[in-house]
Design an enzyme around this catalytic site. Structure first.
Site, short mmCIF file in Angstrom:
data_model
loop_
_atom_site.label_atom_id
_atom_site.label_comp_id
_atom_site.label_asym_id
_atom_site.label_seq_id
_atom_site.Cartn_x
_atom_site.Cartn_y
_atom_site.Cartn_z
N LYS A 90 0.85 -1.20 0.00
CA LYS A 90 0.00 0.00 0.00
C LYS A 90 0.88 1.24 0.00
CE LYS A 90 -3.90 2.17 0.31
NZ LYS A 90 -3.52 2.89 -0.94
N GLN A 111 7.20 4.01 3.96
CA GLN A 111 5.79 3.62 3.99
C GLN A 111 5.57 2.35 4.83
OE1 GLN A 111 3.82 5.72 1.58
NE2 GLN A 111 2.12 5.20 2.91
N LYS A 114 5.32 3.59 8.45
CA LYS A 114 4.15 4.46 8.58
C LYS A 114 2.87 3.62 8.62
CE LYS A 114 3.93 7.74 5.53
NZ LYS A 114 3.62 8.62 4.37
N LYS A 126 5.51 2.04 -3.02
CA LYS A 126 5.39 3.36 -3.66
C LYS A 126 5.63 3.17 -5.15
CE LYS A 126 4.64 7.59 -2.38
NZ LYS A 126 3.97 8.08 -1.17
N GLY A 165 -2.83 8.20 -4.41
CA GLY A 165 -2.19 9.41 -4.92
C GLY A 165 -0.97 9.82 -4.12
N ASP A 166 -0.23 10.73 -4.68
CA ASP A 166 0.89 11.42 -4.00
C ASP A 166 1.13 12.67 -4.86
OD1 ASP A 166 3.06 10.94 -1.77
OD2 ASP A 166 4.23 11.63 -3.48
N THR A 209 -4.73 13.63 5.12
CA THR A 209 -3.31 13.83 5.47
C THR A 209 -3.13 15.15 6.22
OG1 THR A 209 -2.76 12.59 3.48
CG2 THR A 209 -0.96 13.75 4.58
N ASN A 242 -2.51 19.05 -2.12
CA ASN A 242 -3.49 18.35 -1.30
C ASN A 242 -3.20 18.48 0.21
OD1 ASN A 242 -3.96 15.47 0.16
ND2 ASN A 242 -5.74 16.09 -1.03
N SER A 385 -6.99 5.77 3.68
CA SER A 385 -6.95 4.84 2.54
C SER A 385 -7.29 3.42 3.02
CB SER A 385 -5.57 4.82 1.89
OG SER A 385 -5.41 5.91 1.01
P1 NDP Z 1 0.42 17.74 -4.52
O1 NDP Z 1 0.94 17.37 -5.86
O2 NDP Z 1 -1.02 17.90 -4.30
O3 NDP Z 1 1.13 19.11 -4.04
C1 NDP Z 1 2.50 19.23 -3.98
C2 NDP Z 1 2.86 20.65 -3.59
O4 NDP Z 1 4.25 20.76 -3.33
C3 NDP Z 1 2.58 21.66 -4.69
O5 NDP Z 1 2.33 22.91 -4.10
C4 NDP Z 1 3.89 21.67 -5.46
O6 NDP Z 1 4.10 22.84 -6.22
C5 NDP Z 1 4.90 21.55 -4.32
N1 NDP Z 1 6.10 20.84 -4.76
C6 NDP Z 1 6.19 19.56 -5.20
N2 NDP Z 1 7.45 19.23 -5.53
C7 NDP Z 1 8.17 20.34 -5.30
C8 NDP Z 1 9.54 20.64 -5.44
N3 NDP Z 1 10.42 19.72 -5.90
N4 NDP Z 1 9.94 21.89 -5.10
C9 NDP Z 1 9.05 22.83 -4.67
N5 NDP Z 1 7.74 22.59 -4.50
C10 NDP Z 1 7.32 21.37 -4.81
O7 NDP Z 1 1.05 16.67 -3.53
P2 NDP Z 1 0.60 16.30 -2.03
O8 NDP Z 1 0.10 17.49 -1.33
O9 NDP Z 1 -0.22 15.09 -2.11
O10 NDP Z 1 2.00 15.86 -1.40
C11 NDP Z 1 2.86 16.75 -0.70
C12 NDP Z 1 3.80 15.97 0.21
O11 NDP Z 1 3.03 15.20 1.15
C13 NDP Z 1 4.69 14.95 -0.50
O12 NDP Z 1 5.91 14.84 0.22
C14 NDP Z 1 3.91 13.65 -0.35
O13 NDP Z 1 4.75 12.51 -0.45
C15 NDP Z 1 3.40 13.83 1.07
N6 NDP Z 1 2.24 13.01 1.45
C16 NDP Z 1 1.08 13.04 0.72
C17 NDP Z 1 0.01 12.28 1.13
C18 NDP Z 1 -1.31 12.35 0.44
O14 NDP Z 1 -2.26 11.74 0.92
N7 NDP Z 1 -1.46 13.08 -0.66
C19 NDP Z 1 0.09 11.40 2.31
C20 NDP Z 1 1.32 11.51 3.04
C21 NDP Z 1 2.34 12.27 2.60
P3 NDP Z 1 3.54 22.93 -7.75
O15 NDP Z 1 2.06 23.03 -7.67
O16 NDP Z 1 4.19 24.17 -8.27
O17 NDP Z 1 4.00 21.71 -8.44
O1 2IT Z 2 2.88 9.07 1.45
C1 2IT Z 2 1.74 8.60 1.67
O2 2IT Z 2 1.46 8.07 2.75
C2 2IT Z 2 0.73 8.72 0.62
N1 2IT Z 2 1.00 9.33 -0.42
C3 2IT Z 2 -0.62 8.10 0.79
C4 2IT Z 2 -0.58 6.63 0.48
C5 2IT Z 2 -1.91 5.95 0.43
O3 2IT Z 2 -1.90 4.75 0.09
O4 2IT Z 2 -2.96 6.54 0.72
#
Ligand code: NDP
Ligand code: 2IT
Length: 454
Positions: A90, A111, A114, A126, A165-166, A209, A242, A385
């Site tokens: 997952k 992961q 976590k 992943k 997603g991520d 998250t 997100n 999830s």
């Molecule tokens: P999104 O794609 O929704 O948003 C990512 C955000 O971070 C955007 O604002 C993006 O800017 C910015 N960003 C991404 N990469 C870079 C970079 N290299 N340099 C500068 N800014 C950057 O992703 P999420 O919100 O889902 O994920 C954000 C973080 O949270 C990640 O580390 C992810 O692994 C982690 N995460 C996500 C989970 C989830 O459920 N979605 C769960 C647990 C952890 P721009 O719009 O300009 O690209």
């Molecule tokens: O980093 C993370 O924990 C996620 N992007 C969510 C993973 C999931 O299976 O919901």
């Protein structure tokens, strides 16, 4: 003991040359878990560490797709199925140009621990691609997702591996991926999470998250600062995707003042904090239109600092109490940590995965800044999830209130696990990093031993 762990780390570096993010993630876990390895010699005898640093399976494949002008493009797709001892693999899918094997192995490795902390039976994985969704049309995104799933479908399944997603993958992409999967296998099944609410998705998954990390932050405040809300506290948030969207929403709801949001182009400064109007515009522009954060700043006449990180802007503009990284790995470097510390930060809560570099962590900890580590603090997303998988398996759905209540209780449990391990095995009850690593590790290690040698 230390020598055993050091030698193991050397072997990991030698066997996975150049994968610096993966080395970083493994090193942090190995440095944390020494006390439980010492206490339980079976882990060493059964070679649990040697096994756990090796992915069970790595799938790498070609993804060919055609753009709107008829030009053909080739990207690389991946799925790293790291550990399946406690449940189906997952973890999320990331679409970003920086994606490579090192990034996905670090994410898949973290992961494992976590997911174990959530208490729901889920293994660690992943995947993703070096595909860049920025500036692509809706049809291009759809064609890419279709092509990606044409290979991935044969490796996944609701009891085998359940992606989500991520970065760069949200409900829209999960929709195209799910549609393609269903067409290929002729079955409706919970093979992906983060689905739309009308077709098997869970309430509160988009929020999970960011909300979960804020619930974890509240537990940190209660335990260490004798405070039960965020009233009067300034919070610097990075990202506007997100995680940042729903972290900023919950922080504001609980009385905190969000002073920054950012994207890959720069940082927006919010002198008066966030309100519903600004939040709605961020959601509309970033989540629905996939535009630039600067458009929000322009709309509300807020300052936007091109190519500057949230940490620099928040620190320069005044005092900050909490840093809440929600963008990407290694986004808080040593110089950022120093600025934040000078500006008054006492807590860091990691919404993003591995957002703080090792030297920044060291600097924070030497100066009594408490860190809520990613694999605990951001586990709310994968936890919901897991709840989505349960609902799909039962062909039912739970109300938003019920899912939120479950999410909250999972986050409190995770926090308590971190504290329990930190208190039992270290001389620092605030070392939540060590607590999270030990708590997640012990559960998976014990399962591996009980299941024999494989
Ligand atoms: P999104 O794609 O929704 O948003 C990512 C955000 O971070 C955007 O604002 C993006 O800017 C910015 N960003 C991404 N990469 C870079 C970079 N290299 N340099 C500068 N800014 C950057 O992703 P999420 O919100 O889902 O994920 C954000 C973080 O949270 C990640 O580390 C992810 O692994 C982690 N995460 C996500 C989970 C989830 O459920 N979605 C769960 C647990 C952890 P721009 O719009 O300009 O690209
Ligand atoms: O980093 C993370 O924990 C996620 N992007 C969510 C993973 C999931 O299976 O919901």
């Amino acid at each position: 003991m230390e020598e055993y762990l050091e030698q193991l780390m050397e072997k990991v570096v030698e066997k996975n040359p150049g994968e610096k993010e993966f080395h970083q993630a493994v090193r942090e876990v190995l440095e944390s878990i020494e006390p439980v390895i010492k206490k339980n010699p079976r882990y060493q005898k059964e070679k649990i560490l040697e096994r756990i640093v090796e992915p069970e399976r790595v799938i790498m494949f070609r993804v060919t797709w055609e753009d709107d002008n008829g030009e053909i493009h080739v990207n690389r797709g991946y799925r790293v199925e790291f550990n399946g001892a406690i449940g189906p693999y997952k973890g999320g899918l990331r679409f970003h140009p920086t994606v490579n094997l090192s990034i996905l192995k670090f994410l898949g490795f973290e992961q494992i621990f976590k997911n174990a902390l959530t208490g729901i039976p889920m293994g660690g994985a992943k995947g993703g691609s070096d595909f860049d969704p920025h500036g692509k049309s809706e049809s291009e995104i759809r064609r890419f997702c279709e092509s990606f799933m044409m290979e991935l479908f044969r490796h996944i399944g609701p009891n085998t591996d359940v992606p989500a997603g991520d970065i760069g993958v949200g409900t829209r992409e999960i929709g195209y991926l799910f549609g393609t999967y269903r067409k290929l296998v002729n079955r409706w099944e919970g093979v992906l999470t983060g689905k739309g609410i009308n077709w098997g998705g869970s309430h509160i998954r988009p929020e999970a998250t960011g909300y979960g990390a804020t619930y974890y932050l509240i537990e940190m405040l209660k335990k260490f600062h004798n405070k039960k809300d965020l009233n009067g506290l300034k919070v610097a948030i990075s990202g506007s995707g997100n995680v940042a969207q729903f972290a900023s929403k919950k922080v504001t709801e609980l009385g905190g003042k969000v002073v920054t949001l950012s994207d890959s182009k720069g940082t927006m400064y919010l002198p008066d904090g966030l309100n519903d109007e600004i939040w709605n515009a961020v959601y509309e522009i970033k989540a629905l239109r996939r535009g630039r954060l600067k458009e929000v700043a322009d709309k509300f006449d807020l300052d936007f600092y091109e190519n500057k990180k949230a940490w620099e802007i928040a620190s320069k503009e005044g005092d900050v109490d909490i840093a809440f990284p929600c963008a990407t790995q290694n986004e808080i470097e040593l110089r950022d940590a120093k600025m934040l510390l000078d500006a008054g930060v006492t807590l860091v809560v990691e919404g993003a995965n591995m957002p703080t570099t090792p030297d920044a962590i060291e600097h924070f900890m030497e100066n009594d800044v408490i860190i809520g580590p990613a694999k605990a603090a951001n586990a709310g997303g994968v936890a919901v999830s897991g709840l989505e998988m349960s609902q799909n398996a039962q062909f039912t759905y739970w109300s938003p209130e019920e899912v939120d209540r479950k999410l909250h209780s999972i986050m409190v449990n995770i926090f308590n696990t971190c504290v329990t391990y930190a208190e039992k095995y270290t001389d620092d009850s605030k070392n939540l990093i060590a607590g999270a690593n030990m708590g997640g590790f012990v559960k998976v290690a014990d399962a591996m031993i009980e299941q024999g040698i494989y």
